[in-house]
Design an enzyme around this catalytic site. Structure first.
Site, PDB file in Angstrom:
ATOM      1  N   HIS A 299      42.060  26.154  29.840  1.00  0.00           N
ATOM      2  CA  HIS A 299      41.995  27.484  29.105  1.00  0.00           C
ATOM      3  C   HIS A 299      43.200  27.918  28.749  1.00  0.00           C
ATOM      4  O   HIS A 299      43.215  29.304  28.428  1.00  0.00           O
ATOM      5  CB  HIS A 299      41.225  28.404  30.183  1.00  0.00           C
ATOM      6  CG  HIS A 299      39.854  28.088  30.253  1.00  0.00           C
ATOM      7  ND1 HIS A 299      39.095  28.683  31.294  1.00  0.00           N
ATOM      8  CD2 HIS A 299      39.007  26.935  29.830  1.00  0.00           C
ATOM      9  CE1 HIS A 299      37.651  28.438  31.272  1.00  0.00           C
ATOM     10  NE2 HIS A 299      37.729  27.229  30.349  1.00  0.00           N
TER      11      HIS A 299
ATOM     12  N   CYS B 261      55.741  28.539  10.229  1.00  0.00           N
ATOM     13  CA  CYS B 261      55.141  28.578   8.927  1.00  0.00           C
ATOM     14  C   CYS B 261      55.580  30.240   8.336  1.00  0.00           C
ATOM     15  O   CYS B 261      55.087  30.562   7.157  1.00  0.00           O
ATOM     16  CB  CYS B 261      53.783  28.273   8.607  1.00  0.00           C
ATOM     17  SG  CYS B 261      52.769  29.463   9.468  1.00  0.00           S
TER      18      CYS B 261
ATOM     19  N   THR C 272      36.629  29.154  41.986  1.00  0.00           N
ATOM     20  CA  THR C 272      35.828  29.568  40.739  1.00  0.00           C
ATOM     21  C   THR C 272      34.135  29.781  40.851  1.00  0.00           C
ATOM     22  O   THR C 272      33.694  29.255  41.877  1.00  0.00           O
ATOM     23  CB  THR C 272      36.154  28.216  39.885  1.00  0.00           C
ATOM     24  OG1 THR C 272      35.366  28.380  38.538  1.00  0.00           O
ATOM     25  CG2 THR C 272      35.634  26.950  40.178  1.00  0.00           C
ATOM     26  N   SER C 273      33.856  30.702  40.232  1.00  0.00           N
ATOM     27  CA  SER C 273      32.355  30.956  40.314  1.00  0.00           C
ATOM     28  C   SER C 273      31.398  30.076  39.674  1.00  0.00           C
ATOM     29  O   SER C 273      30.162  30.169  39.857  1.00  0.00           O
ATOM     30  CB  SER C 273      32.180  32.410  39.421  1.00  0.00           C
ATOM     31  OG  SER C 273      32.205  32.154  38.185  1.00  0.00           O
TER      32      SER C 273
HETATM   33  P1  OAD Z   1      35.488  34.331  38.336  1.00  0.00           P
HETATM   34  O1  OAD Z   1      35.954  35.704  38.309  1.00  0.00           O
HETATM   35  O2  OAD Z   1      34.284  33.938  37.515  1.00  0.00           O
HETATM   36  O3  OAD Z   1      35.307  33.695  39.879  1.00  0.00           O
HETATM   37  C1  OAD Z   1      36.243  33.823  40.817  1.00  0.00           C
HETATM   38  C2  OAD Z   1      35.730  33.168  42.122  1.00  0.00           C
HETATM   39  O4  OAD Z   1      36.768  33.183  43.196  1.00  0.00           O
HETATM   40  C3  OAD Z   1      34.310  33.860  42.748  1.00  0.00           C
HETATM   41  O5  OAD Z   1      33.423  32.875  43.003  1.00  0.00           O
HETATM   42  C4  OAD Z   1      35.013  34.616  44.096  1.00  0.00           C
HETATM   43  O6  OAD Z   1      34.229  34.442  45.066  1.00  0.00           O
HETATM   44  C5  OAD Z   1      36.228  33.701  44.347  1.00  0.00           C
HETATM   45  N1  OAD Z   1      36.962  34.312  45.065  1.00  0.00           N
HETATM   46  C6  OAD Z   1      37.705  35.582  45.135  1.00  0.00           C
HETATM   47  N2  OAD Z   1      38.742  35.857  45.836  1.00  0.00           N
HETATM   48  C7  OAD Z   1      38.945  34.634  46.259  1.00  0.00           C
HETATM   49  C8  OAD Z   1      39.787  34.322  47.585  1.00  0.00           C
HETATM   50  N3  OAD Z   1      40.578  35.107  48.020  1.00  0.00           N
HETATM   51  N4  OAD Z   1      39.861  32.914  47.967  1.00  0.00           N
HETATM   52  C9  OAD Z   1      38.597  32.303  47.252  1.00  0.00           C
HETATM   53  N5  OAD Z   1      38.019  32.504  46.345  1.00  0.00           N
HETATM   54  C10 OAD Z   1      38.109  33.548  45.970  1.00  0.00           C
HETATM   55  O7  OAD Z   1      36.608  33.206  37.916  1.00  0.00           O
HETATM   56  P2  OAD Z   1      36.707  31.847  37.110  1.00  0.00           P
HETATM   57  O8  OAD Z   1      35.515  31.109  37.860  1.00  0.00           O
HETATM   58  O9  OAD Z   1      38.207  31.355  37.433  1.00  0.00           O
HETATM   59  O10 OAD Z   1      37.798  31.889  30.976  1.00  0.00           O
HETATM   60  O11 OAD Z   1      36.268  32.220  35.693  1.00  0.00           O
HETATM   61  C11 OAD Z   1      36.129  30.910  34.933  1.00  0.00           C
HETATM   62  C12 OAD Z   1      36.650  31.485  33.552  1.00  0.00           C
HETATM   63  O12 OAD Z   1      35.855  32.598  33.241  1.00  0.00           O
HETATM   64  C13 OAD Z   1      37.964  31.853  33.371  1.00  0.00           C
HETATM   65  O13 OAD Z   1      38.746  30.903  33.008  1.00  0.00           O
HETATM   66  C14 OAD Z   1      37.678  32.764  32.149  1.00  0.00           C
HETATM   67  C15 OAD Z   1      36.790  33.675  32.445  1.00  0.00           C
HETATM   68  O14 OAD Z   1      36.286  34.201  31.583  1.00  0.00           O
HETATM   69  C16 OAD Z   1      37.931  32.558  29.691  1.00  0.00           C
HETATM   70  O15 OAD Z   1      38.493  33.535  29.663  1.00  0.00           O
HETATM   71  C17 OAD Z   1      37.884  31.609  28.726  1.00  0.00           C
END
Ligand code: OAD
Length: 234
Positions: free
Chosen positions: A107, A137, A174-175
């Site tokens: 990303h 540019c 990741t969620s």
């Molecule tokens: P999310 O905020 O959707 O999910 C974070 C995950 O981490 C959740 O499942 C939480 O339960 C978990 N979590 C929180 N604290 C934690 C900890 N201390 N240890 C382990 N797990 C923990 O974030 P992403 O899955 O990264 O994209 O989101 C994916 C994408 O959505 C991002 O890259 C971004 C966002 O919109 C763009 O901006 C294109």
């Protein structure tokens, strides 16, 4: 030969380094609308707002330090008999700060600037504005080199090749709400790799993993790495 490991990381791995996640109760998407700050249309409507959002995140990320989970993954890469690729959805550079070498930012990254006019890329200044001229540019069309909704993630071919050769796929913090990353587990499972989720709570795709361990990344990632390295050394 050794083991081929592909690790997908998300905002949860950086949460204990003080960087906010997106979808948790007090996450970034509770405070900002995705349409406003993470789409090309939002940038066209209000570039100043979008730059302010990413400038603040760049400043937070610059102050953040890796936690035990980032360090454990760097140790695993250094010690493993085999190959390890980290595919991160995160735009911070905490994996690199911890010493990981083989990292793909699917990303994009807060450390990059991208010219919306000619696609030239350069190192991001701490504070970016749309008026910053492109070094190639000269167009005043500077944007963060991050992938927004509606855009195609980076390195997809290399990621798919790595998944094709994986013995083990691990998803950390990741969620499982955002594609194509949310589908990597299905790809890995299809080619016969073992699949493991390490997350605070079950993700949207938890049932697709062969094994799930729940808890804070700073505890469960070092525990898993220790088990993996014990196998390598035995
Ligand atoms: P999310 O905020 O959707 O999910 C974070 C995950 O981490 C959740 O499942 C939480 O339960 C978990 N979590 C929180 N604290 C934690 C900890 N201390 N240890 C382990 N797990 C923990 O974030 P992403 O899955 O990264 O994209 O989101 C994916 C994408 O959505 C991002 O890259 C971004 C966002 O919109 C763009 O901006 C294109």
């Amino acid at each position: 030969m050794g083991t081929n490991i592909v690790i997908l990381t998300g905002a949860g791995i950086s949460a204990e380094s003080g960087l906010g996640t997106f979808r948790d109760e007090d996450g970034l998407w509770a405070q900002h609308r995705i349409e406003d700050v993470a789409t090309p249309e939002g940038f066209a409507r209000n570039p100043d707002l979008v730059h302010a959002f990413y400038n603040a995140r760049r400043s937070n990320a610059a102050e953040a330090t890796p936690n035990a989970a980032h360090h454990a993954l760097a140790e695993l890469e250094a010690e493993l008999d085999g190959t390890l690729l980290i595919v991160t959805q995160n735009v911070d550079n905490l994996h690199e700060k911890a010493g990981s070498k083989n990292v793909l930012h699917m990303h994009g990254t807060l450390d990059g600037a991208l010219c919306a006019a000619c696609d030239h890329r350069w190192e991001a200044p701490p504070v970016m504005t749309k008026e910053d001229p492109c070094p190639a540019c000269a167009a005043p069309a500077t944007r963060p080199d991050v992938v927004w909704f509606g855009e195609i993630p980076y390195f997809m071919e290399r990621i798919e090749q790595a998944l094709d050769a994986a013995d083990l796929f691990v998803s950390i913090g990741t969620s499982g709400e955002v594609y194509p990353a949310a589908n990597f587990v299905a790809h890995a499972d299809h080619i016969g790799a073992h699949t493991l989720e390490l997350n605070l709570e079950p993700s949207a795709g938890a049932s697709r993993f062969a094994e799930v361990h729940l808890g804070p990344a700073s505890e469960i990632v070092p525990d898993w790495v220790a088990r993996e390295l014990a196998q390598t050394r035995s």
